[in-house]
Design a protein around this motif. Structure first.
Motif, PDB file in Angstrom:
ATOM      1  N   SER A  17     -30.289   7.646 -56.311  1.00 47.97           N
ATOM      2  CA  SER A  17     -29.984   9.055 -56.563  1.00 47.97           C
ATOM      3  C   SER A  17     -30.707   9.557 -57.801  1.00 47.97           C
ATOM      4  CB  SER A  17     -28.470   9.247 -56.729  1.00 47.97           C
ATOM      5  OG  SER A  17     -27.779   8.979 -55.534  1.00 47.97           O
ATOM      6  N   ILE A  52     -14.717   9.707 -49.879  1.00 47.37           N
ATOM      7  CA  ILE A  52     -14.906  10.726 -50.912  1.00 47.37           C
ATOM      8  C   ILE A  52     -13.619  11.522 -51.048  1.00 47.37           C
ATOM      9  CG2 ILE A  52     -15.922  12.369 -49.259  1.00 47.37           C
ATOM     10  CD1 ILE A  52     -17.670  13.383 -51.629  1.00 47.37           C
ATOM     11  N   SER A  65     -17.423  14.636 -57.832  1.00 43.09           N
ATOM     12  CA  SER A  65     -17.248  14.435 -56.391  1.00 43.09           C
ATOM     13  C   SER A  65     -17.471  15.718 -55.603  1.00 43.09           C
ATOM     14  CB  SER A  65     -15.856  13.861 -56.103  1.00 43.09           C
ATOM     15  OG  SER A  65     -15.793  12.515 -56.542  1.00 43.09           O
ATOM     16  N   THR A  68     -21.109  16.098 -54.762  1.00 40.48           N
ATOM     17  CA  THR A  68     -21.499  15.294 -53.600  1.00 40.48           C
ATOM     18  C   THR A  68     -20.966  15.896 -52.308  1.00 40.48           C
ATOM     19  OG1 THR A  68     -21.568  13.304 -54.974  1.00 40.48           O
ATOM     20  CG2 THR A  68     -21.439  12.984 -52.595  1.00 40.48           C
ATOM     21  N   LEU A  71     -23.278  18.437 -51.232  1.00 37.78           N
ATOM     22  CA  LEU A  71     -24.460  17.803 -50.645  1.00 37.78           C
ATOM     23  C   LEU A  71     -24.183  17.390 -49.204  1.00 37.78           C
ATOM     24  CD1 LEU A  71     -27.320  16.534 -50.926  1.00 37.78           C
ATOM     25  CD2 LEU A  71     -26.174  14.450 -51.726  1.00 37.78           C
ATOM     26  N   PHE A  72     -23.028  16.811 -48.941  1.00 35.79           N
ATOM     27  CA  PHE A  72     -22.665  16.399 -47.581  1.00 35.79           C
ATOM     28  C   PHE A  72     -22.711  17.598 -46.623  1.00 35.79           C
ATOM     29  CE2 PHE A  72     -19.909  12.346 -48.432  1.00 35.79           C
ATOM     30  CZ  PHE A  72     -21.006  11.745 -49.030  1.00 35.79           C
ATOM     31  N   TYR A 156     -26.008   6.817 -45.653  1.00 39.74           N
ATOM     32  CA  TYR A 156     -26.052   7.590 -46.912  1.00 39.74           C
ATOM     33  C   TYR A 156     -27.137   7.038 -47.837  1.00 39.74           C
ATOM     34  CZ  TYR A 156     -23.615   9.087 -51.346  1.00 39.74           C
ATOM     35  OH  TYR A 156     -23.241   9.580 -52.562  1.00 39.74           O
ATOM     36  N   GLN A 346     -19.214   7.880 -54.263  1.00 43.72           N
ATOM     37  CA  GLN A 346     -19.054   9.307 -54.003  1.00 43.72           C
ATOM     38  C   GLN A 346     -19.622  10.169 -55.119  1.00 43.72           C
ATOM     39  OE1 GLN A 346     -14.756  10.671 -54.533  1.00 43.72           O
ATOM     40  NE2 GLN A 346     -14.494   8.451 -54.538  1.00 43.72           N
ATOM     41  N   GLN A 347     -19.835   9.608 -56.297  1.00 39.60           N
ATOM     42  CA  GLN A 347     -20.282  10.416 -57.431  1.00 39.60           C
ATOM     43  C   GLN A 347     -21.758  10.218 -57.774  1.00 39.60           C
ATOM     44  OE1 GLN A 347     -17.419   9.544 -60.560  1.00 39.60           O
ATOM     45  NE2 GLN A 347     -15.938  10.959 -59.684  1.00 39.60           N
ATOM     46  N   PRO A 349     -24.780  10.970 -56.379  1.00 40.54           N
ATOM     47  CA  PRO A 349     -25.715  12.090 -56.420  1.00 40.54           C
ATOM     48  C   PRO A 349     -25.500  13.009 -57.624  1.00 40.54           C
ATOM     49  CG  PRO A 349     -24.919  11.760 -54.195  1.00 40.54           C
ATOM     50  CD  PRO A 349     -24.079  10.890 -55.091  1.00 40.54           C
ATOM     51  N   ALA A 350     -24.244  13.252 -57.968  1.00 43.48           N
ATOM     52  CA  ALA A 350     -23.951  14.098 -59.120  1.00 43.48           C
ATOM     53  C   ALA A 350     -24.449  13.473 -60.419  1.00 43.48           C
ATOM     54  CB  ALA A 350     -22.446  14.350 -59.204  1.00 43.48           C
ATOM     55  N   LYS A 353     -28.247  13.645 -60.523  1.00 48.61           N
ATOM     56  CA  LYS A 353     -28.666  15.001 -60.891  1.00 48.61           C
ATOM     57  C   LYS A 353     -28.483  15.232 -62.385  1.00 48.61           C
ATOM     58  CE  LYS A 353     -29.426  19.532 -60.134  1.00 48.61           C
ATOM     59  NZ  LYS A 353     -30.763  20.066 -59.779  1.00 48.61           N
TER      60      LYS A 353
END
Length: 389
Positions: A17, A52, A65, A68, A71-72, A156, A346-347, A349-350, A353
């Motif tokens: 990520s 999640i 969360s 994310t 994003l989903f 994922y 679940q976290q 991607p955040a 970023k």
């Protein structure tokens, strides 16, 4: 000797990520993504229960969360029309006894303030909503009406890894054997192959192995692998409306296609770090700890058949079961993305970023992760997440 502006140690969902969002933020320098297990056979990412939720006690965890979750919901826009992780928005149902009710209510207040769609209902209302549920010993429950559920962890991770192949990121298959440090700066990483990589920034995204990686740089990080068993069982009854249910005992259960998965029986009191090579299920936990709870909470589950099990290790933060994110206060080019204690998947991607923005722009922009900084670790000051599942 190869030189990289950013070396990320750990190529599963957290490291992938970060590499992805670095490129999305316009970072043009060379990036190395180091992974010792490229098939992810023993990865915390692929061996998790892949869920999640927004039901946390800390606002910042909810925000991570929710990033994310967004994003989903725009997965095809981000990764293309074929992108699919099988996200099932089945919700969480976290139950509380009378004793646990004040904490449940307090957490619910935080969740509502963050815009989470969580319903707090007493035992009677829950039984009307879920007739298969026994309310024995239950005062209330918090139910994620939307924005919570489970998904395919392999799919994922694959989305991010495939995207990186077109982003000029070097995939390095190796373990890190040493990290060279000169004063308050890490300067290079040595692999178990003997190869030495010069580093501008080193990011620790090593999951359960994060404490050992930090130690290579002479940094103490109270993160260690903890063993978590997941059991699969069959039942005659199929409950299509079943959320991921968490009993006050900590034992959880949720549907998975035609079967169910369950876990959460480990006793954290006095628990020791897991042997990195131990992936053998603790079979006795199912019959001795889990089954009696399931039979009490869902009477139809008195007659079930356990069919298989697996073990995953997750990165347990011994101090406060909460993430450590951002640069070391003295060794500023050593960055942490560690210690999520079960909610890193679940976290990720955040966090990717946020750290990408920090590296590229010098500050957090979309998500402020400063509350998760290493400073509290150095000071021995816990920032405790109460909803650890």
């Amino acid at each position: 000797m190869a030189k990289y502006d950013v070396i990320i140690i750990g190529g599963a969902i957290m490291g992938a990520s970060l590499a992805y969002y670095l490129r999305k933020e316009g970072f043009a320098g060379p990036i190395a993504l180091i992974e010792r297990d490229p098939q992810f056979t023993h990865s915390a990412t692929t061996l998790s229960a892949a869920s999640i939720r927004q039901q946390f006690s800390i606002a910042e965890n909810i925000r991570l969360s929710r990033f994310t979750l967004d994003l989903f919901r725009r997965l095809k826009e981000e990764f293309g029309d074929e992108a699919d992780i099988g996200f099932r928005e089945g919700g969480y149902l976290i139950l509380a006894s009378e004793e646990g009710l004040p904490v449940l209510k307090s957490n619910h207040d935080v969740q509502l303030a963050e815009g989470a769609d969580i319903a707090l209902e007493d035992a009677e209302a829950l039984m009307r909503r879920f007739p298969w549920l026994s309310s024995e010993g239950i005062a209330a429950g918090a139910y994620g009406v939307s924005g919570e559920g489970w998904f395919d962890a392999h799919a994922y991770l694959s989305l991010f890894r495939k995207a990186l192949r077109g982003m000029k990121v070097d995939f390095v298959t190796a373990s890190v054997a040493a990290i060279e440090r000169q004063g308050d700066e890490v300067t290079s990483v040595t692999l178990d192959t003997g190869e030495r990589l010069e580093a501008g920034i080193v990011v620790n995204a090593a999951g359960p192995n994060a404490g050992k990686v930090a130690a290579l740089a002479g940094i103490e990080l109270p993160v260690e692998p903890r063993k978590r068993n997941v059991f699969v069982f069959e039942a005659r009854e199929r409950y299509g409306d079943m959320p991921l249910l968490v009993d006050p005992s900590g034992i959880y259960v949720r549907p998975e296609g035609s079967v169910y998965i369950t876990g959460g029986a480990e006793d954290e009191a006095g628990e020791q770090a897991a042997d990195p090579a131990d992936f053998e299920p603790d079979w006795g936990l199912f019959e001795n700890e889990i089954w009696p709870v399931l039979a009490t909470r869902i009477p139809a589950f008195e007659a079930i058949k356990m069919t298989r099990a697996w073990v995953g290790h997750y990165d347990y933060n011994v101090l406060d079961q909460n993430a450590v994110i951002g640069p070391h206060p003295q060794v500023a080019n050593f960055i942490f993305a560690n210690g999520f204690s079960g909610h890193g998947l679940q976290q990720a991607p955040a966090v990717g970023k946020a750290l990408a923005e920090l590296i590229v722009h010098g500050a957090y922009r979309t998500l402020d992760c400063s509350v998760f900084s290493y400073r509290r670790i150095a000071e021995g000051r816990p920032f405790r997440e109460l909803n650890v599942i």
